[in-house]
Design an enzyme around this catalytic site. Sequence first.
Site, PDB file in Angstrom:
ATOM      1  CE  LYS A   1      -6.565  -7.782  -2.041  1.00 24.48           C
ATOM      2  NZ  LYS A   1      -6.650  -7.266  -0.662  1.00 24.48           N
TER       3      LYS A   1
ATOM      4  CE  LYS B   1     -10.601   0.020  -0.010  1.00 22.85           C
ATOM      5  NZ  LYS B   1     -10.210  -1.115   0.842  1.00 22.85           N
TER       6      LYS B   1
ATOM      7  CE  LYS C   1      -4.306  -1.775   1.826  1.00 20.62           C
ATOM      8  NZ  LYS C   1      -5.425  -1.599   2.740  1.00 20.62           N
TER       9      LYS C   1
END
Length: 332
Positions: free
Chosen positions: A195, A198, A112
């Site tokens: 994966k 969002k 992230k």
Amino acid sequence: RPRVLSGIQPTAGSFHLGNYLGAVRQWVALQETHDAFYMLADLHAITVPQDPAELRANSRLAAAQLLAAGLDPERCTLFVQSHVPEHAQLGWVMNCLTGFGEASRMTQFKDKSARHGADRATVGLFTYPILQVADILLYQADAVPVGEDQRQHVELTRDLAERFNARYAPTFTVPGAHIVKETAKIYDLQDPTAKMSKSAASPKGLVNLLDEPKTSAKKFKSAVTDTDTVIRYDPEGKPGVSNLLTVYSTLTGTGIAELEAQYEGKGYGALKTDLAEVFVEWVTPFRDRTQEYLGDPETLDSLLAKGAEKARAVAAETLATVYDRVGFLPAK
Ligand code: AQP
């Protein structure tokens, strides 16, 4: 009854199919057999920038989707994380028990922060797994139903629970991850090795439950498969087809072997078209129910307030023990 705790971030508005199949679906089943605590993780949500009005609206929207998915507030405790201040309080104690190197090894942070840029990644994003440790330990959870991407955080929870228990006195239940193998990782329809997320670079492979069903049907119909024609479950060799079979099987309850037999000699087109139909049939009532719950925000809020009260009773007891064990002077 054994206890479970899990959470979902009220960030993107709509849940996606990975959230539902990997986590929420298990939550619904577990409320029958476990003392279940489920939270809207709004403290986690602000580890990346959020528009305040949107965050508030998305919290109600997330609650409505959880109810629409089948959570029953009579059979589980559904609450908002920020309504239970003990999360932040135990989070601090856990921060002080975690090594810097240990926290640095969390792969989700690495992914992230790379995505947000090292300078824009907050300290909150860095310590978010430690807050998650507190979320779980506060409730003395035996099991944590999550998708595969959360396995490392549950491992950290076990390590810190054991460390605290050894350093002070047995205090925390050491939890295990409850990960259902078949649906532990749902993949992006356009990139079946990634994966479903969002924050995918392109929305084309992301199935949002609250999107127009027609939009999602199109995504299923244009899902990436392979140049072969055989419909066979083989995650290594045929990740795209295998992902479609997983979704099909879970939404209908039909076994994978049965689906393989059913589609023998048929092309990928047939599988995709049928799956699009299966999905639309499943998601249409889900969307309707979500709208019904959203239409009555007062009931939604009072249900969340009751959930917070139930959660606080458990959380406060754990925190009091922890404060005592670490040596804080009791407030008179
Ligand atoms: N693709 C997935 N397959 C299976 N399970 C998944 N989960 C998320 N994606 C998949 C599970 O959903 C639960 C809630 O997750 P969250 O609120 O932490 O959402 P998230 O993981 O932040 O959602 P995304 O889409 O994965 O966003 P990014 O990539 O931005 O973090 C968890 O139990 C999770 O395992």
